[in-house]
Enzyme design. Structure first.
Site, PDB file in Angstrom:
ATOM      1  N   TYR A  34       0.837  -1.209   0.000  1.00 17.77           N
ATOM      2  CA  TYR A  34       0.000   0.000   0.000  1.00 17.77           C
ATOM      3  C   TYR A  34       0.869   1.255   0.000  1.00 17.77           C
ATOM      4  O   TYR A  34       1.774   1.414   0.818  1.00 17.77           O
ATOM      5  CB  TYR A  34      -0.955   0.026   1.193  1.00 17.77           C
ATOM      6  CG  TYR A  34      -2.054  -1.020   1.134  1.00 17.77           C
ATOM      7  CD1 TYR A  34      -2.350  -1.703  -0.049  1.00 17.77           C
ATOM      8  CD2 TYR A  34      -2.801  -1.331   2.250  1.00 17.77           C
ATOM      9  CE1 TYR A  34      -3.355  -2.658  -0.103  1.00 17.77           C
ATOM     10  CE2 TYR A  34      -3.815  -2.289   2.212  1.00 17.77           C
ATOM     11  CZ  TYR A  34      -4.081  -2.957   1.024  1.00 17.77           C
ATOM     12  OH  TYR A  34      -5.068  -3.895   0.982  1.00 17.77           O
TER      13      TYR A  34
ATOM     14  N   GLY B  49     -16.436   3.481  -3.363  1.00 20.93           N
ATOM     15  CA  GLY B  49     -17.141   4.762  -3.500  1.00 20.93           C
ATOM     16  C   GLY B  49     -18.353   4.682  -4.411  1.00 20.93           C
ATOM     17  O   GLY B  49     -19.186   5.591  -4.434  1.00 20.93           O
ATOM     18  N   LYS B  50     -18.489   3.579  -5.158  1.00 21.83           N
ATOM     19  CA  LYS B  50     -19.601   3.483  -6.124  1.00 21.83           C
ATOM     20  C   LYS B  50     -20.967   3.461  -5.424  1.00 21.83           C
ATOM     21  O   LYS B  50     -21.964   3.916  -5.980  1.00 21.83           O
ATOM     22  CB  LYS B  50     -19.415   2.236  -6.995  1.00 21.83           C
ATOM     23  CG  LYS B  50     -20.028   2.390  -8.348  1.00 21.83           C
ATOM     24  CD  LYS B  50     -19.488   1.438  -9.389  1.00 21.83           C
ATOM     25  CE  LYS B  50     -19.296   0.028  -8.933  1.00 21.83           C
ATOM     26  NZ  LYS B  50     -19.228  -0.964  -9.970  1.00 21.83           N
TER      27      LYS B  50
ATOM     28  N   THR C  60     -22.237   6.927 -18.691  1.00 25.71           N
ATOM     29  CA  THR C  60     -21.335   5.788 -18.890  1.00 25.71           C
ATOM     30  C   THR C  60     -22.019   4.694 -19.706  1.00 25.71           C
ATOM     31  O   THR C  60     -21.374   3.805 -20.237  1.00 25.71           O
ATOM     32  CB  THR C  60     -20.891   5.165 -17.545  1.00 25.71           C
ATOM     33  OG1 THR C  60     -22.053   4.698 -16.865  1.00 25.71           O
ATOM     34  CG2 THR C  60     -20.112   6.129 -16.699  1.00 25.71           C
TER      35      THR C  60
HETATM   36  N1  NAP Z   1      -7.234  -7.736   0.186  1.00 26.88           N
HETATM   37  C1  NAP Z   1      -7.352  -7.058  -0.937  1.00 26.88           C
HETATM   38  O1  NAP Z   1      -7.094  -7.563  -2.039  1.00 26.88           O
HETATM   39  C2  NAP Z   1      -7.804  -5.623  -0.871  1.00 26.88           C
HETATM   40  C3  NAP Z   1      -8.111  -4.908  -2.043  1.00 26.88           C
HETATM   41  C4  NAP Z   1      -8.530  -3.593  -1.915  1.00 26.88           C
HETATM   42  C5  NAP Z   1      -8.647  -3.005  -0.654  1.00 26.88           C
HETATM   43  N2  NAP Z   1      -8.330  -3.708   0.464  1.00 26.88           N
HETATM   44  C6  NAP Z   1      -8.493  -3.143   1.834  1.00 26.88           C
HETATM   45  O2  NAP Z   1      -9.803  -2.642   1.919  1.00 26.88           O
HETATM   46  C7  NAP Z   1      -9.752  -1.287   2.363  1.00 26.88           C
HETATM   47  C8  NAP Z   1     -10.922  -0.538   1.833  1.00 26.88           C
HETATM   48  O3  NAP Z   1     -10.865  -0.460   0.389  1.00 26.88           O
HETATM   49  P1  NAP Z   1     -11.517   0.776  -0.352  1.00 26.88           P
HETATM   50  O4  NAP Z   1     -10.856   2.018   0.082  1.00 26.88           O
HETATM   51  O5  NAP Z   1     -11.602   0.469  -1.793  1.00 26.88           O
HETATM   52  O6  NAP Z   1     -12.977   0.725   0.345  1.00 26.88           O
HETATM   53  P2  NAP Z   1     -14.312   1.510   0.294  1.00 26.88           P
HETATM   54  O7  NAP Z   1     -14.596   1.931   1.724  1.00 26.88           O
HETATM   55  O8  NAP Z   1     -15.316   0.691  -0.427  1.00 26.88           O
HETATM   56  O9  NAP Z   1     -14.051   2.804  -0.613  1.00 26.88           O
HETATM   57  C9  NAP Z   1     -13.454   3.977  -0.107  1.00 26.88           C
HETATM   58  C10 NAP Z   1     -13.541   5.001  -1.220  1.00 26.88           C
HETATM   59  O10 NAP Z   1     -14.919   5.371  -1.371  1.00 26.88           O
HETATM   60  C11 NAP Z   1     -15.011   6.778  -1.328  1.00 26.88           C
HETATM   61  N3  NAP Z   1     -16.282   7.288  -0.790  1.00 26.88           N
HETATM   62  C12 NAP Z   1     -17.057   8.185  -1.418  1.00 26.88           C
HETATM   63  N4  NAP Z   1     -18.126   8.498  -0.659  1.00 26.88           N
HETATM   64  C13 NAP Z   1     -18.010   7.790   0.470  1.00 26.88           C
HETATM   65  C14 NAP Z   1     -18.815   7.706   1.637  1.00 26.88           C
HETATM   66  N5  NAP Z   1     -19.951   8.391   1.785  1.00 26.88           N
HETATM   67  N6  NAP Z   1     -18.425   6.887   2.613  1.00 26.88           N
HETATM   68  C15 NAP Z   1     -17.290   6.177   2.473  1.00 26.88           C
HETATM   69  N7  NAP Z   1     -16.479   6.210   1.388  1.00 26.88           N
HETATM   70  C16 NAP Z   1     -16.836   7.031   0.381  1.00 26.88           C
HETATM   71  C17 NAP Z   1     -13.860   7.185  -0.415  1.00 26.88           C
HETATM   72  O11 NAP Z   1     -13.595   8.557  -0.627  1.00 26.88           O
HETATM   73  P3  NAP Z   1     -13.348   9.515   0.636  1.00 26.88           P
HETATM   74  O12 NAP Z   1     -12.005   9.142   1.142  1.00 26.88           O
HETATM   75  O13 NAP Z   1     -13.432  10.874   0.053  1.00 26.88           O
HETATM   76  O14 NAP Z   1     -14.428   9.251   1.652  1.00 26.88           O
HETATM   77  C18 NAP Z   1     -12.767   6.261  -0.886  1.00 26.88           C
HETATM   78  O15 NAP Z   1     -12.174   6.758  -2.072  1.00 26.88           O
HETATM   79  C19 NAP Z   1      -8.384  -0.791   1.904  1.00 26.88           C
HETATM   80  O16 NAP Z   1      -7.938   0.316   2.666  1.00 26.88           O
HETATM   81  C20 NAP Z   1      -7.539  -1.999   2.152  1.00 26.88           C
HETATM   82  O17 NAP Z   1      -7.176  -2.043   3.526  1.00 26.88           O
HETATM   83  C21 NAP Z   1      -7.919  -5.001   0.374  1.00 26.88           C
END
Ligand code: NAP
Length: 314
Positions: A61, A222-223, A232
């Site tokens: 990361y 974020g979707k 799209t």
């Molecule tokens: N094991 C694996 O293969 C793998 C793969 C990917 C990720 N991960 C882990 O999973 C964690 C989470 O992944 P992710 O960041 O993709 O997860 P997520 O919580 O689904 O997405 C976060 C993203 O969504 C956006 N977002 C927009 N509106 C939001 C709202 N109202 N509330 C929350 N988020 C919002 C966030 O932007 P803002 O920051 O502006 O809120 C951020 O860019 C990672 O940090 C990592 O630790 C693991």
């Protein structure tokens, strides 16, 4: 925030994990300034204040900078070491690492696992990692070789518990059969846009073996907040609209935001899914923690499932 146990380990964790993948703001270590480091530490402080005690990392990361920022935060807040449960992963090597021309690959060899843990411990400024996961299945994985590395790391006190990520059930079973201690976690992609784990045996296996499933990208990166833009012209645009409507209906009923409802939907599963929250926005980090207060009823859960599937049940 509510807590639960990590697999069969007896370790107490917050119901939501905080995912550290975005805290440095870049996937290139040369682009991470001191201001970015300070911002990353501030994000971690917000998460700790909001009640998250379980933090998820990977060696890759931020091109290693996310672990480094966490180490700096720990140095500033020594009390966190006893308060927080810290997970990290190894096993993915990006192209041109460590020398130009080498391909993107996975590596679960004894040497790579041991060296990765040593490097993570140095960056995190910790003596011991609480949970080590293998990041993505290595096509050349040999369960006996992985077990040798895990057993040695455990005996040396460098890793407390072990888990996997993105593993199909059969590979998890193969690895478990080579180990004398239980795997505690399978971290997989689960959210309303990605339902495979509900039906491919992954969550069944977690229920059977009392393994904690961690859901990465729980709001679909974020979707769930934004949906698809109509322009799209995605094939499943209509389905996406009805999913967001179903989430909004539940959000209204429980008087909570749409992304928070998406987390509550994951929390409702009996396997004890731990969503890994990835937002770096303080308001969103704090709002997400409210998901653990929602007790979603069965009709509300099924209404969201139906919309996410885009078709009714049999
Ligand atoms: N094991 C694996 O293969 C793998 C793969 C990917 C990720 N991960 C882990 O999973 C964690 C989470 O992944 P992710 O960041 O993709 O997860 P997520 O919580 O689904 O997405 C976060 C993203 O969504 C956006 N977002 C927009 N509106 C939001 C709202 N109202 N509330 C929350 N988020 C919002 C966030 O932007 P803002 O920051 O502006 O809120 C951020 O860019 C990672 O940090 C990592 O630790 C693991």
């Amino acid at each position: 925030m509510q807590t639960q146990l990590l697999g069969t380990s007896g370790i107490e964790i917050s119901r939501l994990a905080y995912g550290c993948m975005r805290i440095s703001g870049s996937w290139d270590r040369h682009e991470v300034s001191r201001d970015a480091v300070r911002r990353g530490i501030g994000i971690l402080e917000t998460a700790v204040e909001a009640g998250y005690t379980f933090f998820d990392h990977a060696d890759i990361y931020g091109d290693t900078t996310c672990e480094t920022i966490f180490g700096e935060a720990l140095a500033q807040h020594p009390s966190w070491r006893d308060q927080l449960i810290v997970a990290t992963k190894c096993g993915i090597i990006f192209p041109d690492q460590p020398t130009p021309g080498l391909p993107h690959r996975y590596d679960f060899s004894y040497r790579h696992i041991i060296d990765s843990v040593e490097s993570s411990l140095e960056r995190l400024l910790m003596e011991r990692i609480d949970l080590l996961m293998l990041h993505r299945p290595d096509y050349l994985a040999d369960p006996g070789e992985v077990a040798r590395a895990f057993t040695e790391l455990r005996a040396a006190g460098k890793v407390r518990e072990f888990g996997v990520s993105n593993f199909r059930p059969s590979l998890l079973s193969a690895l478990q059969s080579a180990l004398d201690f239980p795997l505690q976690v399978n971290q997989v992609e689960i959210h309303p846009y990605h339902l495979d784990c509900l039906t491919d045996g992954t969550l069944d296996q977690c229920l059977e073996r009392k393994i904690t499933p961690m859901a990465w990208s729980p709001v679909a990166g974020g979707k769930v907040a934004s949906g698809y833009a109509p322009e799209t012209k995605a094939d499943d645009y209509e389905k996406q609209v009805s999913l967001l409507e179903a989430l909004d209906l539940a959000a209204k009923a429980y008087e909570i935001g749409r992304t928070v409802i998406a987390l509550a939907w994951l929390l409702r599963h009996p396997s004890g899914i731990v969503p890994v929250v990835g937002s770096t926005n303080p308001d969103n980090i704090r709002a997400a923690s409210k998901a653990t207060d929602v007790e979603m009823d069965r009709p509300a859960w099924y209404r969201i499932l139906r919309a996410a599937r885009g078709e009714g049940l049999a």
